[in-house]
Design a protein around this motif. Sequence first.
Motif, PDB file in Angstrom:
ATOM      1  N   ARG A 136       0.869  -1.171   0.000  1.00 58.04           N
ATOM      2  CA  ARG A 136       0.000   0.000   0.000  1.00 58.04           C
ATOM      3  C   ARG A 136       0.902   1.216   0.000  1.00 58.04           C
ATOM      4  NH1 ARG A 136      -2.937  -3.193   3.625  1.00 58.04           N
ATOM      5  NH2 ARG A 136      -1.996  -2.209   5.437  1.00 58.04           N
ATOM      6  N   VAL A 137       0.644   2.150  -0.896  1.00 54.36           N
ATOM      7  CA  VAL A 137       1.566   3.264  -1.121  1.00 54.36           C
ATOM      8  C   VAL A 137       1.877   3.989   0.186  1.00 54.36           C
ATOM      9  CG1 VAL A 137       1.909   5.439  -2.324  1.00 54.36           C
ATOM     10  CG2 VAL A 137       0.737   3.549  -3.469  1.00 54.36           C
ATOM     11  N   GLY A 138       3.170   3.946   0.550  1.00 53.96           N
ATOM     12  CA  GLY A 138       3.642   4.693   1.700  1.00 53.96           C
ATOM     13  C   GLY A 138       3.247   4.156   3.054  1.00 53.96           C
ATOM     14  N   GLU A 139       2.494   3.053   3.116  1.00 52.54           N
ATOM     15  CA  GLU A 139       1.955   2.612   4.393  1.00 52.54           C
ATOM     16  C   GLU A 139       2.362   1.209   4.811  1.00 52.54           C
ATOM     17  OE1 GLU A 139       0.258   4.499   6.444  1.00 52.54           O
ATOM     18  OE2 GLU A 139       0.245   6.221   5.103  1.00 52.54           O
ATOM     19  N   HIS A 140       2.761   0.350   3.896  1.00 56.46           N
ATOM     20  CA  HIS A 140       2.956  -1.061   4.244  1.00 56.46           C
ATOM     21  C   HIS A 140       3.983  -1.700   3.315  1.00 56.46           C
ATOM     22  CE1 HIS A 140       1.020  -5.330   4.695  1.00 56.46           C
ATOM     23  NE2 HIS A 140       2.110  -5.193   5.425  1.00 56.46           N
ATOM     24  N   TRP A 141       4.991  -2.338   3.925  1.00 59.16           N
ATOM     25  CA  TRP A 141       5.990  -3.093   3.173  1.00 59.16           C
ATOM     26  C   TRP A 141       5.954  -4.551   3.624  1.00 59.16           C
ATOM     27  CZ3 TRP A 141       8.957  -0.978  -0.693  1.00 59.16           C
ATOM     28  CH2 TRP A 141       9.012   0.416  -0.767  1.00 59.16           C
ATOM     29  N   THR A 142       6.092  -5.446   2.668  1.00 53.24           N
ATOM     30  CA  THR A 142       6.187  -6.873   2.959  1.00 53.24           C
ATOM     31  C   THR A 142       7.569  -7.358   2.540  1.00 53.24           C
ATOM     32  OG1 THR A 142       3.817  -7.190   2.578  1.00 53.24           O
ATOM     33  CG2 THR A 142       5.200  -9.148   2.525  1.00 53.24           C
ATOM     34  N   VAL A 143       8.205  -8.146   3.401  1.00 47.38           N
ATOM     35  CA  VAL A 143       9.520  -8.716   3.096  1.00 47.38           C
ATOM     36  C   VAL A 143       9.324 -10.148   2.619  1.00 47.38           C
ATOM     37  CG1 VAL A 143      11.764  -9.375   4.031  1.00 47.38           C
ATOM     38  CG2 VAL A 143      10.667  -7.254   4.792  1.00 47.38           C
ATOM     39  N   LEU A 144       9.793 -10.417   1.399  1.00 49.98           N
ATOM     40  CA  LEU A 144       9.624 -11.727   0.783  1.00 49.98           C
ATOM     41  C   LEU A 144      10.966 -12.229   0.249  1.00 49.98           C
ATOM     42  CD1 LEU A 144       6.437 -10.912  -1.318  1.00 49.98           C
ATOM     43  CD2 LEU A 144       6.502 -12.382   0.703  1.00 49.98           C
ATOM     44  N   PRO A 145      11.146 -13.548   0.175  1.00 52.23           N
ATOM     45  CA  PRO A 145      12.356 -14.079  -0.459  1.00 52.23           C
ATOM     46  C   PRO A 145      12.407 -13.683  -1.934  1.00 52.23           C
ATOM     47  CG  PRO A 145      11.194 -15.788   0.785  1.00 52.23           C
ATOM     48  CD  PRO A 145      10.270 -14.617   0.696  1.00 52.23           C
ATOM     49  N   VAL A 146      13.619 -13.436  -2.427  1.00 56.70           N
ATOM     50  CA  VAL A 146      13.810 -13.164  -3.853  1.00 56.70           C
ATOM     51  C   VAL A 146      14.755 -14.212  -4.433  1.00 56.70           C
ATOM     52  CG1 VAL A 146      13.343 -10.692  -3.713  1.00 56.70           C
ATOM     53  CG2 VAL A 146      15.675 -11.519  -3.374  1.00 56.70           C
ATOM     54  N   ASP A 147      14.564 -14.495  -5.709  1.00 51.34           N
ATOM     55  CA  ASP A 147      15.366 -15.498  -6.412  1.00 51.34           C
ATOM     56  C   ASP A 147      16.412 -14.782  -7.258  1.00 51.34           C
ATOM     57  OD1 ASP A 147      16.434 -17.615  -7.766  1.00 51.34           O
ATOM     58  OD2 ASP A 147      14.566 -18.248  -8.735  1.00 51.34           O
ATOM     59  N   MET A 148      17.681 -14.900  -6.862  1.00 52.64           N
ATOM     60  CA  MET A 148      18.747 -14.193  -7.563  1.00 52.64           C
ATOM     61  C   MET A 148      19.504 -15.083  -8.545  1.00 52.64           C
ATOM     62  SD  MET A 148      20.249 -11.577  -4.688  1.00 52.64           S
ATOM     63  CE  MET A 148      21.184 -10.739  -5.975  1.00 52.64           C
ATOM     64  N   LYS A 149      19.021 -16.290  -8.774  1.00 50.67           N
ATOM     65  CA  LYS A 149      19.689 -17.173  -9.721  1.00 50.67           C
ATOM     66  C   LYS A 149      19.635 -16.572 -11.125  1.00 50.67           C
ATOM     67  CE  LYS A 149      18.632 -21.409  -7.168  1.00 50.67           C
ATOM     68  NZ  LYS A 149      17.888 -22.701  -7.192  1.00 50.67           N
ATOM     69  N   GLY A 150      20.791 -16.461 -11.743  1.00 54.08           N
ATOM     70  CA  GLY A 150      20.854 -15.947 -13.100  1.00 54.08           C
ATOM     71  C   GLY A 150      20.763 -14.442 -13.215  1.00 54.08           C
ATOM     72  N   CYS A 151      20.620 -13.731 -12.100  1.00 57.09           N
ATOM     73  CA  CYS A 151      20.504 -12.275 -12.148  1.00 57.09           C
ATOM     74  C   CYS A 151      21.878 -11.629 -12.302  1.00 57.09           C
ATOM     75  CB  CYS A 151      19.836 -11.742 -10.882  1.00 57.09           C
ATOM     76  SG  CYS A 151      18.075 -12.114 -10.752  1.00 57.09           S
ATOM     77  N   THR A 152      21.947 -10.592 -13.109  1.00 58.43           N
ATOM     78  CA  THR A 152      23.164  -9.807 -13.229  1.00 58.43           C
ATOM     79  C   THR A 152      23.098  -8.642 -12.251  1.00 58.43           C
ATOM     80  OG1 THR A 152      22.301  -8.280 -14.901  1.00 58.43           O
ATOM     81  CG2 THR A 152      23.197 -10.383 -15.680  1.00 58.43           C
ATOM     82  N   GLU A 153      24.131  -7.805 -12.250  1.00 54.82           N
ATOM     83  CA  GLU A 153      24.182  -6.685 -11.320  1.00 54.82           C
ATOM     84  C   GLU A 153      23.102  -5.648 -11.584  1.00 54.82           C
ATOM     85  OE1 GLU A 153      28.098  -5.120 -11.557  1.00 54.82           O
ATOM     86  OE2 GLU A 153      28.985  -6.670 -10.286  1.00 54.82           O
ATOM     87  N   ILE A 154      22.529  -5.648 -12.775  1.00 55.68           N
ATOM     88  CA  ILE A 154      21.515  -4.643 -13.097  1.00 55.68           C
ATOM     89  C   ILE A 154      20.109  -5.235 -13.172  1.00 55.68           C
ATOM     90  CG2 ILE A 154      23.158  -3.178 -14.324  1.00 55.68           C
ATOM     91  CD1 ILE A 154      22.030  -4.270 -16.946  1.00 55.68           C
TER      92      ILE A 154
END
Length: 226
Positions: A136-154
Amino acid sequence: MSLATIQAAELDAIDTGEATSPPSYTQAVSDVAEDLVQPVILVLTGQLIHAESNPTVLLYKVNRGITNSGPAIWLIEFERMEPGTGPAKQRFRHIYNLHHLPPLLRMPSRRRAEYFIEAVAAPTRGLGHLGLRQTRVGEHWTVLPVDMKGCTEIDRPPFVADAAPVLEAHHRQGAWKWTDGNGRDLALEYDSDREYRLLVTACLPREMLDALVALWCCRVWQQSVN
């Protein structure tokens, strides 16, 4: 010090801007099991994080000032002070990379993380890489796992599909409240013109505290950029 006492200090901090300090970080660590840390008030000043009760003892640091890093900065190193028996044996250890990779079209995506922490040391790999998703804009953040396999620096990594929240941050009454995935209160953050504070109100495994502090830094970074 009981949790009720810490929570009372939270209310005083919101109402008056002052807080009663819980045990120092060093005392908290020595009073409990090695991997469990008692409630503590952490203060971010410049590139350094220390316990409010003992500003001379540094606990974490970043290699850039979070509150004045513009949108051109995309990576900040996050380090933890490793405990030791004396000052000569203490050292900082690089445990996370904090990332900010804005979308090319400036349109936030619910599928990919713009702000996330990358685990780069063994003590942090249990929780893995974690991203902040604004629900929700400006009111709520959720922390979730992210998958970085194959990701480059950008590349902005995708959130893991159907993953349960690890942490959440809710903005209420002028402060941010952090809870775990089950809704248990963990910490309260508030800031002033001079410094930023994180009031950790629950006993946490060191691994979870490290992730919480790193994500707090990411949220402060996001606030400063926007």
